[in-house]
Design a protein around this motif. Structure first.
Motif, PDB file in Angstrom:
ATOM      1  N   GLY A   1       0.832  -1.199   0.000  1.00 50.60           N
ATOM      2  CA  GLY A   1       0.000   0.000   0.000  1.00 50.60           C
ATOM      3  C   GLY A   1       0.865   1.245   0.000  1.00 50.60           C
ATOM      4  N   GLY A   2       0.247   2.389   0.089  1.00 56.19           N
ATOM      5  CA  GLY A   2       0.992   3.644   0.123  1.00 56.19           C
ATOM      6  C   GLY A   2       1.641   3.966  -1.208  1.00 56.19           C
ATOM      7  N   THR A   3       2.778   4.618  -1.132  1.00 57.76           N
ATOM      8  CA  THR A   3       3.525   5.045  -2.317  1.00 57.76           C
ATOM      9  C   THR A   3       4.854   4.306  -2.348  1.00 57.76           C
ATOM     10  N   VAL A   4       5.156   3.710  -3.499  1.00 58.28           N
ATOM     11  CA  VAL A   4       6.396   2.954  -3.661  1.00 58.28           C
ATOM     12  C   VAL A   4       7.198   3.584  -4.791  1.00 58.28           C
ATOM     13  N   VAL A   5       8.464   3.838  -4.529  1.00 57.32           N
ATOM     14  CA  VAL A   5       9.369   4.329  -5.566  1.00 57.32           C
ATOM     15  C   VAL A   5      10.495   3.303  -5.712  1.00 57.32           C
ATOM     16  N   VAL A   6      10.732   2.878  -6.956  1.00 57.95           N
ATOM     17  CA  VAL A   6      11.808   1.934  -7.257  1.00 57.95           C
ATOM     18  C   VAL A   6      12.831   2.677  -8.100  1.00 57.95           C
ATOM     19  N   LEU A   7      14.061   2.683  -7.623  1.00 58.19           N
ATOM     20  CA  LEU A   7      15.146   3.412  -8.281  1.00 58.19           C
ATOM     21  C   LEU A   7      16.189   2.460  -8.829  1.00 58.19           C
ATOM     22  N   SER A   8      16.613   2.727 -10.061  1.00 58.23           N
ATOM     23  CA  SER A   8      17.790   2.067 -10.636  1.00 58.23           C
ATOM     24  C   SER A   8      18.788   3.192 -10.890  1.00 58.23           C
ATOM     25  N   PRO A   9      19.978   2.904 -11.401  1.00 58.77           N
ATOM     26  CA  PRO A   9      20.946   3.979 -11.605  1.00 58.77           C
ATOM     27  C   PRO A   9      20.427   5.153 -12.456  1.00 58.77           C
ATOM     28  N   ASP A  10      19.593   4.878 -13.452  1.00 56.56           N
ATOM     29  CA  ASP A  10      19.150   5.957 -14.335  1.00 56.56           C
ATOM     30  C   ASP A  10      17.643   6.146 -14.413  1.00 56.56           C
ATOM     31  N   TRP A  11      16.879   5.218 -13.909  1.00 51.00           N
ATOM     32  CA  TRP A  11      15.435   5.252 -14.086  1.00 51.00           C
ATOM     33  C   TRP A  11      14.705   5.187 -12.764  1.00 51.00           C
TER      34      TRP A  11
ATOM     35  N   ALA B   1       6.804  14.046 -10.383  1.00 52.81           N
ATOM     36  CA  ALA B   1       7.875  13.902  -9.397  1.00 52.81           C
ATOM     37  C   ALA B   1       9.010  13.008  -9.900  1.00 52.81           C
ATOM     38  N   GLU B   2       8.702  12.119 -10.841  1.00 52.78           N
ATOM     39  CA  GLU B   2       9.733  11.231 -11.390  1.00 52.78           C
ATOM     40  C   GLU B   2      10.764  12.006 -12.215  1.00 52.78           C
ATOM     41  N   ASP B   3      10.320  12.986 -12.966  1.00 52.57           N
ATOM     42  CA  ASP B   3      11.206  13.674 -13.910  1.00 52.57           C
ATOM     43  C   ASP B   3      12.491  14.212 -13.286  1.00 52.57           C
ATOM     44  N   PRO B   4      12.431  14.982 -12.194  1.00 53.66           N
ATOM     45  CA  PRO B   4      13.693  15.477 -11.628  1.00 53.66           C
ATOM     46  C   PRO B   4      14.539  14.384 -10.977  1.00 53.66           C
ATOM     47  N   ALA B   5      13.933  13.231 -10.694  1.00 57.82           N
ATOM     48  CA  ALA B   5      14.658  12.155 -10.009  1.00 57.82           C
ATOM     49  C   ALA B   5      15.412  11.238 -10.964  1.00 57.82           C
ATOM     50  N   LYS B   6      15.114  11.308 -12.244  1.00 53.84           N
ATOM     51  CA  LYS B   6      15.769  10.420 -13.215  1.00 53.84           C
ATOM     52  C   LYS B   6      17.214  10.837 -13.471  1.00 53.84           C
ATOM     53  N   ASN B   7      17.992   9.871 -13.941  1.00 58.58           N
ATOM     54  CA  ASN B   7      19.366  10.110 -14.399  1.00 58.58           C
ATOM     55  C   ASN B   7      20.255  10.770 -13.356  1.00 58.58           C
ATOM     56  N   GLN B   8      20.285  10.193 -12.182  1.00 60.71           N
ATOM     57  CA  GLN B   8      21.143  10.708 -11.109  1.00 60.71           C
ATOM     58  C   GLN B   8      22.432   9.898 -10.991  1.00 60.71           C
ATOM     59  N   GLY B   9      22.739   9.102 -12.014  1.00 59.70           N
ATOM     60  CA  GLY B   9      23.998   8.370 -12.055  1.00 59.70           C
ATOM     61  C   GLY B   9      24.176   7.375 -10.922  1.00 59.70           C
ATOM     62  N   GLY B  10      23.094   6.773 -10.480  1.00 65.08           N
ATOM     63  CA  GLY B  10      23.186   5.778  -9.426  1.00 65.08           C
ATOM     64  C   GLY B  10      23.119   6.353  -8.028  1.00 65.08           C
ATOM     65  N   ASN B  11      23.001   7.668  -7.892  1.00 66.00           N
ATOM     66  CA  ASN B  11      22.901   8.281  -6.571  1.00 66.00           C
ATOM     67  C   ASN B  11      21.440   8.223  -6.128  1.00 66.00           C
ATOM     68  N   SER B  12      21.095   7.118  -5.510  1.00 67.16           N
ATOM     69  CA  SER B  12      19.702   6.891  -5.133  1.00 67.16           C
ATOM     70  C   SER B  12      19.214   7.868  -4.069  1.00 67.16           C
ATOM     71  N   THR B  13      20.120   8.355  -3.241  1.00 63.79           N
ATOM     72  CA  THR B  13      19.722   9.316  -2.211  1.00 63.79           C
ATOM     73  C   THR B  13      19.261  10.625  -2.850  1.00 63.79           C
TER      74      THR B  13
ATOM     75  N   GLN C   1      15.434  11.969  -2.838  1.00 64.73           N
ATOM     76  CA  GLN C   1      15.162  13.290  -2.252  1.00 64.73           C
ATOM     77  C   GLN C   1      14.447  14.186  -3.260  1.00 64.73           C
ATOM     78  N   LYS C   2      14.894  14.174  -4.513  1.00 66.91           N
ATOM     79  CA  LYS C   2      14.238  14.995  -5.542  1.00 66.91           C
ATOM     80  C   LYS C   2      12.799  14.536  -5.763  1.00 66.91           C
ATOM     81  N   PHE C   3      12.589  13.238  -5.777  1.00 70.52           N
ATOM     82  CA  PHE C   3      11.245  12.690  -5.942  1.00 70.52           C
ATOM     83  C   PHE C   3      10.347  13.145  -4.792  1.00 70.52           C
ATOM     84  N   THR C   4      10.823  12.980  -3.576  1.00 69.90           N
ATOM     85  CA  THR C   4      10.038  13.331  -2.389  1.00 69.90           C
ATOM     86  C   THR C   4       9.784  14.832  -2.312  1.00 69.90           C
ATOM     87  N   ASP C   5      10.813  15.627  -2.590  1.00 66.13           N
ATOM     88  CA  ASP C   5      10.640  17.086  -2.576  1.00 66.13           C
ATOM     89  C   ASP C   5       9.550  17.519  -3.546  1.00 66.13           C
ATOM     90  N   GLU C   6       9.550  16.935  -4.725  1.00 71.70           N
ATOM     91  CA  GLU C   6       8.550  17.291  -5.733  1.00 71.70           C
ATOM     92  C   GLU C   6       7.142  16.897  -5.271  1.00 71.70           C
TER      93      GLU C   6
END
Length: 169
Positions: free
Chosen positions: A73-83, A99-111, A115-120
């Motif tokens: 339930g709730g909100t789930v975000v799955v991160l890979s290095p670029d997607w 909210a996904e758009d600013p979080a993409k392509n962070q070069g594997g920096n999941s933190t 954070q960008k996803f949550t902030d958005e």
């Protein structure tokens, strides 16, 4: 689904801190837990899953998020290095994708991505439903007012006759 991912294992890993971060250091995992707590304090029941590699198709991450979300339930975000892939029982698909758009392509920096996803998601946006309701009410009031004005001008004006009839005495 991304290969080599067991949904039941991920769900078990999410128990407690709402973070499943395969291959991440204790420091990175703690930072992700802080982001989850920040989201929860803002009213978002967030779970973060980090997978170590990009799958063949980015849609596989959304499929994984959906499978996890059906159980958690709730909100789930799955991160890979670029997607990023998301699912939510409480947040609209439009808001999630915004909210996904600013979080993409962070070069594997999941933190940073989390954070960008949550902030958005936590950014106040315009209340479009309320704005639409107000505009609709104003439109109805204007139309009703115009109807009343028009109906008054369509009534024939009855005025006393200026001619007097002469009758013989």
């Amino acid at each position: 689904m991304p290969p080599n991912i067991d949904v039941d294992e991920v769900v078990a890993d999410l128990a407690g801190d709402h973070v499943a971060a395969e291959g991440k250091s204790a420091k990175e995992t703690a930072e992700l837990v802080d982001i989850v707590e920040q989201a929860q304090s803002g009213g978002i029941e967030l779970s973060i899953v980090v997978v170590p590699a990009n799958p063949r198709h980015d849609s596989m991450l959304r499929d994984l998020a959906t499978e996890i979300g059906k159980q958690e339930g709730g909100t789930v975000v799955v991160l890979s290095p670029d997607w990023i892939g998301t699912f939510s029982t409480t947040i609209s698909r439009v808001q999630l994708e915004t909210a996904e758009d600013p979080a993409k392509n962070q070069g594997g920096n999941s933190t940073v991505a989390a954070q960008k996803f949550t902030d958005e998601l936590m950014t106040d946006s315009l209340p479009w439903t309320a704005i639409t309701a107000v505009l609709l009410a104003v439109t109805v009031a204007v139309v009703a007012g115009l109807y009343v004005v028009k109906s008054r001008t369509d009534d024939p004006v009855v005025s006393p006759s200026t001619e007097k009839s002469e009758t013989p005495d």
